[in-house]
Structures are given as C-alpha cells and as structure tokens.
Scaffold this active site. Structure first.
Site, PDB file in Angstrom:
ATOM      1  N   ASP A   1      52.662  15.447  -7.217  1.00 31.83           N
ATOM      2  CA  ASP A   1      53.655  16.503  -7.336  1.00 31.83           C
ATOM      3  C   ASP A   1      54.207  16.728  -5.934  1.00 31.83           C
ATOM      4  O   ASP A   1      53.932  15.929  -5.024  1.00 31.83           O
ATOM      5  CB  ASP A   1      53.070  17.764  -7.977  1.00 31.83           C
ATOM      6  CG  ASP A   1      52.037  18.474  -7.119  1.00 31.83           C
ATOM      7  OD1 ASP A   1      51.709  17.998  -6.004  1.00 31.83           O
ATOM      8  OD2 ASP A   1      51.544  19.530  -7.550  1.00 31.83           O
TER       9      ASP A   1
ATOM     10  N   CYS B   1      47.820  16.064  -5.846  1.00 34.47           N
ATOM     11  CA  CYS B   1      48.518  17.346  -5.808  1.00 34.47           C
ATOM     12  C   CYS B   1      47.954  18.114  -4.614  1.00 34.47           C
ATOM     13  O   CYS B   1      47.391  17.495  -3.711  1.00 34.47           O
ATOM     14  CB  CYS B   1      48.397  18.115  -7.130  1.00 34.47           C
ATOM     15  SG  CYS B   1      46.737  18.594  -7.630  1.00 34.47           S
TER      16      CYS B   1
ATOM     17  N   HIS C   1      24.287   4.727 -18.008  1.00 33.16           N
ATOM     18  CA  HIS C   1      25.535   5.476 -17.907  1.00 33.16           C
ATOM     19  C   HIS C   1      26.487   5.170 -19.064  1.00 33.16           C
ATOM     20  O   HIS C   1      27.343   5.982 -19.401  1.00 33.16           O
ATOM     21  CB  HIS C   1      26.226   5.195 -16.572  1.00 33.16           C
ATOM     22  CG  HIS C   1      25.334   5.460 -15.410  1.00 33.16           C
ATOM     23  ND1 HIS C   1      24.903   6.714 -15.068  1.00 33.16           N
ATOM     24  CD2 HIS C   1      24.754   4.614 -14.525  1.00 33.16           C
ATOM     25  CE1 HIS C   1      24.109   6.649 -14.016  1.00 33.16           C
ATOM     26  NE2 HIS C   1      24.001   5.369 -13.668  1.00 33.16           N
TER      27      HIS C   1
ATOM     28  N   THR D   1      45.386  20.263  -4.409  1.00 29.48           N
ATOM     29  CA  THR D   1      43.922  20.232  -4.380  1.00 29.48           C
ATOM     30  C   THR D   1      43.330  19.072  -5.171  1.00 29.48           C
ATOM     31  O   THR D   1      42.167  18.737  -4.982  1.00 29.48           O
ATOM     32  CB  THR D   1      43.340  21.524  -4.978  1.00 29.48           C
ATOM     33  OG1 THR D   1      43.726  21.599  -6.361  1.00 29.48           O
ATOM     34  CG2 THR D   1      43.791  22.750  -4.205  1.00 29.48           C
TER      35      THR D   1
ATOM     36  N   HIS E   1      29.095   5.738 -12.104  1.00 26.26           N
ATOM     37  CA  HIS E   1      28.395   6.440 -13.177  1.00 26.26           C
ATOM     38  C   HIS E   1      29.293   6.925 -14.297  1.00 26.26           C
ATOM     39  O   HIS E   1      28.818   7.099 -15.424  1.00 26.26           O
ATOM     40  CB  HIS E   1      27.634   7.644 -12.611  1.00 26.26           C
ATOM     41  CG  HIS E   1      26.468   7.243 -11.766  1.00 26.26           C
ATOM     42  ND1 HIS E   1      25.592   8.167 -11.247  1.00 26.26           N
ATOM     43  CD2 HIS E   1      26.029   6.040 -11.337  1.00 26.26           C
ATOM     44  CE1 HIS E   1      24.671   7.550 -10.540  1.00 26.26           C
ATOM     45  NE2 HIS E   1      24.923   6.247 -10.571  1.00 26.26           N
TER      46      HIS E   1
END
Length: 149
Positions: A8, A65, A133, A67, A98
């Site tokens: 963004d 973005c 996993h 964060t 994982h």
C-alpha cells in the site's frame, strides 16, 4: 522462484528494494502495485497478490504495508493462502519451515533494509519441513473447507 509483490502507500518506498533484491537473486518478480505512493487501501493489493499466488502453483507473495499486520489479515481471507506476518529472519524461516507460508508480510515502518533482506533470504532459502507440521497445516487449510461448506 516466482514472486508477486504488492504494497500500500505505507509500504511503497521499500517495495522497489524488495523487487530489486529478489531480481538480483535470480527470481522472477511481478510487481502488482501500486505504481505511486498515493493513498490506497491495503486489502485491494493483498487480494491481488493472494489471488495471483493461488492461481500460480509454486509461486509466492510479498506484501508490505506500514506494519505488515493489515496485509497479513487481508491475505489470509483468500482460500489457499498462508500469509505470515514476520519481523525478523527467524520468524520468516519458521513461517516457511513449520507453516508452509506462501506469502511473507512485513511493515516498512518497523523493518529496516537489512532486516528486510534477511527475512527475504530466510523465506527464499527455507523449505517446508513437512513431517509433524504437515498435519497442522492440513488442519489450518481444513478451516477454509468448513467455512465454505
């Protein structure tokens, strides 16, 4: 490897660094926008990248973005996506090893260039371990099946 990259406005400045770094390592990179730092809505670009990853088996995505949180939430709404919000080498490595993550999400406002490059390296160079996993990833994916039933 083939990578679809999107951001963004808050991740736009570092998107070029990501695209150039991946290209320099010999990977195919498709920049899905935006084309400027003008304000945009991150869910639109999360969907573009997620749809491209789902539609091109074996490909991966990078979403940026401010964060990384919003991008990861939005991308994970698309069936077949396992988007991991990562902050460092170790979390990016474990996302692949994982969780078999197919999209790496992080924030421009919280990660510097060196950390970003190390996360990209971890994501690129780590294979899904499978084994114990595999069952867990299958359980995650079955949540989509129940949702769509």
């Amino acid at each position: 490897m083939k990578f679809y990259v999107g951001s963004d406005h808050a991740g736009f400045a570092v998107k070029a660094l990501v695209c150039n770094y991946l290209s320099s390592k010999g990977h195919e990179v498709i920049d899905l926008g935006p084309d400027s730092a003008d304000r945009v809505d991150y869910p639109d670009y999360a969907k573009k990248v997620a749809d491209a990853v789902v539609g091109n088996e074996g490909s991966f995505g990078i979403l940026i973005c401010g964060t990384g949180i919003g991008m990861s939430i939005a991308a994970n709404k698309v069936d077949g996506i396992r988007a991991a919000h990562c902050n460092d080498y170790y979390t990016a490595q474990m996302a692949r090893a994982h969780n078999n993550a197919n999209i790496l999400c992080f924030g421009e406002r919280v990660s510097g260039p060196g950390v970003i490059e190390s996360m990209l390296d971890a994501f690129i160079n780590t294979e899904f371990e499978g084994g114990r996993h595999e069952n867990r990833v299958e359980k995650i994916m079955s949540l989509e099946e129940r949702q769509n039933a």
